[in-house]
Design an enzyme around this catalytic site. Structure first.
Site, short mmCIF file in Angstrom:
data_model
loop_
_atom_site.label_atom_id
_atom_site.label_comp_id
_atom_site.label_asym_id
_atom_site.label_seq_id
_atom_site.Cartn_x
_atom_site.Cartn_y
_atom_site.Cartn_z
N HIS A 152 0.85 -1.06 -0.09
CA HIS A 152 0.02 -0.03 0.19
C HIS A 152 0.86 1.40 0.07
CE1 HIS A 152 -2.91 3.13 1.06
NE2 HIS A 152 -2.21 3.31 2.16
N HIS B 46 1.11 4.68 -2.70
CA HIS B 46 1.45 6.22 -2.33
C HIS B 46 2.58 6.68 -3.45
CE1 HIS B 46 -1.29 7.47 0.72
NE2 HIS B 46 -1.29 6.34 1.21
N GLU C 1 -6.40 9.42 -0.91
CA GLU C 1 -6.50 7.85 -0.51
C GLU C 1 -7.61 7.31 -1.33
OE1 GLU C 1 -4.89 5.81 0.85
OE2 GLU C 1 -3.93 6.99 2.72
N SER D 93 -3.74 0.45 -4.62
CA SER D 93 -3.14 -0.66 -3.81
C SER D 93 -4.23 -1.78 -3.60
CB SER D 93 -2.49 -0.21 -2.61
OG SER D 93 -3.28 0.48 -1.72
#
Length: 296
Positions: free
Chosen positions: A162, A167, A208, A227
């Site tokens: 993730h 990111h 997010e 992700s």
């Protein structure tokens, strides 16, 4: 269900220095003593890290490397179909390895020439003020552990997949990196926990779990979607609403399930203007102004 967004497993350290990661009863690795011992050891290295020191390098096992290869291949295919062009172009420039788990200093070396960001280790959950505030210095706190090998496409907590595939591919975009930096600068202005929570919720629904319109299609740019093997297939079934920072900052949501409501930008420029502009100007009075406008 691929619940990428659940909280990090708590990490504790005794007076004798023993570090324990407390996995939930539903965690795939909870009954694997070797996995639990490994999680404890990786967390201990992160807790020992101090700025200016060499970053801890993890000697990843063959099983962990295989998990990375499987997930990298699967998510790369899904990004081609579902990720927005800004993220895909940034990911191509970043060039994360697909054959091995990159060390955090390797991620930093790839990111720095693009946006100046660098990664530092985290044992698990980092306090919001520290996590978001570090963006002002272009620092991203990242875990280094990998999900259990028995379920490579599932994790009940954010892991290195993730943090890096989600990111880093996003932060490799200079346009998105500027928004992260604005987040950090905003946090350093804020004094109240109420304002900090408002900022975190807007970040949740944008960086997010943000989506953006491209032509006749809806594509994702949020790291949580990028992700998540499962949710990246499902986000277009969510109820899509226009960007609205008041609604985003006051929404009640469940982080353990796929998000039923998402906020869709009309373009990356709108993300910069609305979301980036919000972070650039928010202050401690923002929640009160938002509550007033919501009831006006």
């Amino acid at each position: 269900m691929f619940t990428e967004a659940q909280l990090y497993s708590p990490v504790t350290r005794t007076g004798d220095g023993d570090v324990t990661v407390h996995l939930s009863d539903e965690h795939p690795g909870v009954h694997d003593p070797a996995y639990r011992a490994r999680r404890n050891a990786i967390a201990a290295m992160a807790l020992e890290y101090r700025p200016g020191q060499p970053q801890p390098r993890i000697d990843y096992t063959d099983e962990e490397q295989q998990v990375w290869r499987i997930v990298s291949a699967e998510l790369r295919r899904k990004h081609e179909r579902y990720a927005c062009s800004e993220v895909r172009d940034a990911a191509a420039l970043l060039g994360l390895p697909t054959d091995h788990i990159p060390q955090l200093d390797e991620v930093s070396a790839l990111l720095a020439p693009l946006t100046g960001f660098r990664y530092v280790p985290a044992a698990g959950l980092v306090p919001l003020r520290q996590f978001f505030g570090s963006f002002a210095d272009r620092i991203f706190h990242s875990t280094q552990y990998i999900r259990h090998h028995s379920a490579p496409l599932y994790t009940p907590e954010p892991d290195a997949i993730h943090e890096i595939i989600g990111h880093a591919n996003q932060i490799a975009s200079p346009r998105f990196a500027e928004i992260y930096a604005a987040v950090g600068e905003a946090v350093n202005r804020l004094e109240t926990d109420r304002a900090l929570k408002f900022l975190a919720d807007v970040f949740w629904f944008s960086m997010e779990f943000g989506v953006v319109r491209e032509g006749d299609d809806i594509r994702c740019y949020g790291a949580g979607l990028l992700s998540s093997f499962g949710e990246i297939e499902e986000f277009r079934h969510a109820q899509l609403r226009p960007l609205d920072v008041v609604a985003m900052g006051t929404a009640v949501y469940d982080i353990t399930h796929y998000q039923p409501i998402l906020y869709c930008a009309e373009s990356v420029s709108e993300i910069e203007d609305v979301i980036g502009g919000f972070f650039a100007t928010m202050d401690d009075e923002t929640p009160d102004r938002a509550a007033h406008s919501a009831h006006a």
